[in-house]
Design an enzyme around this catalytic site. Structure first.
Site, PDB file in Angstrom:
ATOM      1  N   LYS A 114       0.824  -1.212   0.000  1.00 20.31           N
ATOM      2  CA  LYS A 114       0.000   0.000   0.000  1.00 20.31           C
ATOM      3  C   LYS A 114       0.856   1.260   0.000  1.00 20.31           C
ATOM      4  O   LYS A 114       0.495   2.263  -0.610  1.00 20.31           O
ATOM      5  CB  LYS A 114      -0.938   0.010   1.216  1.00 20.31           C
ATOM      6  CG  LYS A 114      -2.125  -0.914   1.090  1.00 20.31           C
ATOM      7  CD  LYS A 114      -3.217  -0.520   2.076  1.00 20.31           C
ATOM      8  CE  LYS A 114      -4.458  -1.362   1.894  1.00 20.31           C
ATOM      9  NZ  LYS A 114      -5.501  -1.018   2.871  1.00 20.31           N
ATOM     10  N   LYS A 196      -7.944 -10.966 -10.277  1.00 20.11           N
ATOM     11  CA  LYS A 196      -9.188 -11.100  -9.516  1.00 20.11           C
ATOM     12  C   LYS A 196     -10.117  -9.908  -9.752  1.00 20.11           C
ATOM     13  O   LYS A 196      -9.644  -8.805 -10.058  1.00 20.11           O
ATOM     14  CB  LYS A 196      -8.899 -11.296  -8.022  1.00 20.11           C
ATOM     15  CG  LYS A 196      -8.498 -10.065  -7.275  1.00 20.11           C
ATOM     16  CD  LYS A 196      -8.621 -10.271  -5.769  1.00 20.11           C
ATOM     17  CE  LYS A 196      -8.471  -8.916  -5.104  1.00 20.11           C
ATOM     18  NZ  LYS A 196      -8.893  -8.843  -3.752  1.00 20.11           N
ATOM     19  N   LYS A 199     -12.574  -3.964  -6.807  1.00 15.39           N
ATOM     20  CA  LYS A 199     -13.263  -2.675  -6.888  1.00 15.39           C
ATOM     21  C   LYS A 199     -12.335  -1.565  -7.354  1.00 15.39           C
ATOM     22  O   LYS A 199     -12.795  -0.522  -7.805  1.00 15.39           O
ATOM     23  CB  LYS A 199     -13.898  -2.322  -5.546  1.00 15.39           C
ATOM     24  CG  LYS A 199     -12.906  -2.211  -4.411  1.00 15.39           C
ATOM     25  CD  LYS A 199     -13.599  -1.737  -3.144  1.00 15.39           C
ATOM     26  CE  LYS A 199     -12.669  -1.754  -1.973  1.00 15.39           C
ATOM     27  NZ  LYS A 199     -12.777  -2.919  -1.128  1.00 15.39           N
TER      28      LYS A 199
HETATM   29  P1  ATP Z   1      -9.005  -3.671  -3.715  1.00 16.44           P
HETATM   30  O1  ATP Z   1      -9.456  -3.470  -5.120  1.00 16.44           O
HETATM   31  O2  ATP Z   1      -8.823  -2.391  -2.958  1.00 16.44           O
HETATM   32  O3  ATP Z   1      -7.887  -4.666  -3.601  1.00 16.44           O
HETATM   33  P2  ATP Z   1     -10.933  -5.664  -3.255  1.00 16.44           P
HETATM   34  O4  ATP Z   1     -11.981  -5.483  -4.328  1.00 16.44           O
HETATM   35  O5  ATP Z   1      -9.933  -6.730  -3.468  1.00 16.44           O
HETATM   36  O6  ATP Z   1     -10.229  -4.299  -2.954  1.00 16.44           O
HETATM   37  P3  ATP Z   1     -11.221  -5.983  -0.397  1.00 16.44           P
HETATM   38  O7  ATP Z   1     -11.961  -4.927   0.333  1.00 16.44           O
HETATM   39  O8  ATP Z   1      -9.745  -6.033  -0.316  1.00 16.44           O
HETATM   40  O9  ATP Z   1     -11.718  -5.925  -1.927  1.00 16.44           O
HETATM   41  O10 ATP Z   1     -11.793  -7.399  -0.019  1.00 16.44           O
HETATM   42  C1  ATP Z   1     -12.647  -7.660   1.059  1.00 16.44           C
HETATM   43  C2  ATP Z   1     -12.780  -9.156   1.204  1.00 16.44           C
HETATM   44  O11 ATP Z   1     -13.395  -9.726   0.046  1.00 16.44           O
HETATM   45  C3  ATP Z   1     -11.450  -9.875   1.372  1.00 16.44           C
HETATM   46  O12 ATP Z   1     -11.577 -10.799   2.422  1.00 16.44           O
HETATM   47  C4  ATP Z   1     -11.217 -10.602   0.065  1.00 16.44           C
HETATM   48  O13 ATP Z   1     -10.583 -11.838   0.277  1.00 16.44           O
HETATM   49  C5  ATP Z   1     -12.619 -10.777  -0.510  1.00 16.44           C
HETATM   50  N1  ATP Z   1     -12.590 -10.604  -1.969  1.00 16.44           N
HETATM   51  C6  ATP Z   1     -12.366  -9.453  -2.643  1.00 16.44           C
HETATM   52  N2  ATP Z   1     -12.384  -9.639  -3.968  1.00 16.44           N
HETATM   53  C7  ATP Z   1     -12.628 -10.966  -4.173  1.00 16.44           C
HETATM   54  C8  ATP Z   1     -12.747 -11.800  -5.330  1.00 16.44           C
HETATM   55  N3  ATP Z   1     -12.625 -11.309  -6.550  1.00 16.44           N
HETATM   56  N4  ATP Z   1     -13.008 -13.109  -5.152  1.00 16.44           N
HETATM   57  C9  ATP Z   1     -13.131 -13.612  -3.907  1.00 16.44           C
HETATM   58  N5  ATP Z   1     -13.021 -12.895  -2.776  1.00 16.44           N
HETATM   59  C10 ATP Z   1     -12.760 -11.588  -2.884  1.00 16.44           C
END
Ligand code: ATP
Ligand code: LTN
Length: 333
Positions: A114, A196, A199
């Site tokens: 980060k 993956k 957001k």
């Molecule tokens: P960023 O884009 O900021 O990395 P993110 O979309 O990955 O954010 P987080 O807020 O980091 O979302 O994730 C919250 C939770 O949701 C975490 O426990 C993560 O493991 C799960 N998660 C996020 N994206 C996925 C995905 N594509 N598939 C499965 N689990 C997910």
């Protein structure tokens, strides 16, 4: 009452990946541990470790709270609250910083990742983030902490801090155990199925957001990147796009992957994509309806107030106990 604690950062809209990977996991954890109270909070203090827009942050906090509730968590064993409304979180973070070593924080891979992404300076709060997170957990004597794989290192540090406190002060806090889903559905981007679904992806076509309407969901799924073979089989290497759609379909319907392959073995991609879109729309429609109902009623604030009252009482007691043990201020009951 035994506690399960977890936090979610209000940093953007929820998408299908977070829903299937995270929210569904909370629902499952509640089902497997009916004797525990789930303390789930919106981690707005954590969000502040990187710059946030005030209006956006406020909107996201409420949106997240309503979406989590609308997604089918069992309210009988849930306390949902907002982290910053409980002063003990910030107090505990400071106290725990006094028991956390620089070397430990310097090893955290999330900080390194980060910090690299920050263009306008790295806040010291981003560095001490794991002490705030340890506080969130130790304040409530959490027995279990459901988190994604990415939070494993923070949990290990939390356990080390807990053991350190207990060695020093006798039994002060519960040493928590992480609950990391083993084969958690990892949902991939619809435009690049080797990454993956996230957001923070700049390409909005890469994801389905939980509040997208039916037309948009259908459009996103129908235009998901696939391959030219036109057979439906699960192969993450050769056919990551189709494998991802199979995973989504399987996670929603509960059908095992081979069963999904069998159902669609004679279908073309368009037919299969229509079925995936129907499944996603069918899953999200009742959640969206309940979400809009909650947003328009005083029920959401009532639930957040109740969650706050439960958490505040427990957390304030724990802070007092630690302050007394440390010799801070005047001894209080
Ligand atoms: P960023 O884009 O900021 O990395 P993110 O979309 O990955 O954010 P987080 O807020 O980091 O979302 O994730 C919250 C939770 O949701 C975490 O426990 C993560 O493991 C799960 N998660 C996020 N994206 C996925 C995905 N594509 N598939 C499965 N689990 C997910
Ligand atoms: N760091 C976590 C969110 C979080 C959390 C917590 C999770 C903050 N405090 C306490 C479990 C327990 C994240 O970024 N997903």
């Amino acid at each position: 009452m035994k506690h399960i604690v977890s936090g979610i950062q209000p940093t953007g809209s929820l998408n299908l990946g977070t829903y299937l990977g995270s929210i569904k996991n909370f629902i499952d954890v509640q089902r497997r541990h009916p004797e525990h109270q789930l303390l789930l909070f919106i981690a707005d203090l954590h969000a502040l470790t990187v710059p946030q827009d005030k209006m956006k942050l406020r909107k996201t906090i409420k949106e997240l709270a309503a979406l989590y509730l609308a997604s089918g968590l069992n309210q009988d064993t849930l306390s949902l609250f907002i982290q910053s409304e409980i002063p003990a979180h910030a107090q505990m973070a400071y106290l725990l910083q006094c028991f956390t070593y620089m070397g430990e924080l310097e090893r955290m891979t999330q900080f390194k990742d980060k910090a690299q992404k920050q263009t306008k300076g790295v806040s010291s709060a981003l560095f001490t983030y794991p002490a705030l997170m340890a506080g969130d957990i130790l304040l409530y004597d959490a027995q279990y902490v459901p988190v994604g794989e990415d939070q494993k290192q923070h949990l290990e540090l939390t356990r080390d801090i807990a053991i350190r406190l207990n060695n020093r002060f006798g039994s002060m806090v519960t040493v928590p155990e992480p609950l990391i889903p083993k084969v958690g559905a990892r949902i991939m981007s619809l435009t690049d199925p080797t990454k993956k679904m996230s957001k923070s992806d700049v390409n909005v076509k890469s994801r389905v957001n939980l509040l997208d309407d039916e037309t948009l969901i259908r459009k996103r799924i129908m235009s998901a990147v696939t391959d030219s073979e036109d057979t439906i089989r699960y192969d993450t290497k050769e056919k990551p796009g189709i494998a991802n759609l199979i995973t989504i379909y399987s996670a929603i319907t509960g059908q095992a992957i081979p069963a999904v392959e069998a159902t669609f073995k004679d279908s073309d991609y368009a037919t299969f994509k229509r079925a995936v879109a129907d499944a996603v729309i069918g899953e999200l429609a009742p959640i969206q309806a309940r979400y809009h109902e909650l947003k328009a009623s005083p029920e959401l604030d009532r639930i957040l107030d109740e969650g706050k009252a439960y958490a505040d009482r427990f957390a304030t007691n724990k802070i007092r106990k630690l302050q007394n043990a440390l010799g801070l201020g005047r001894k209080r009951k």
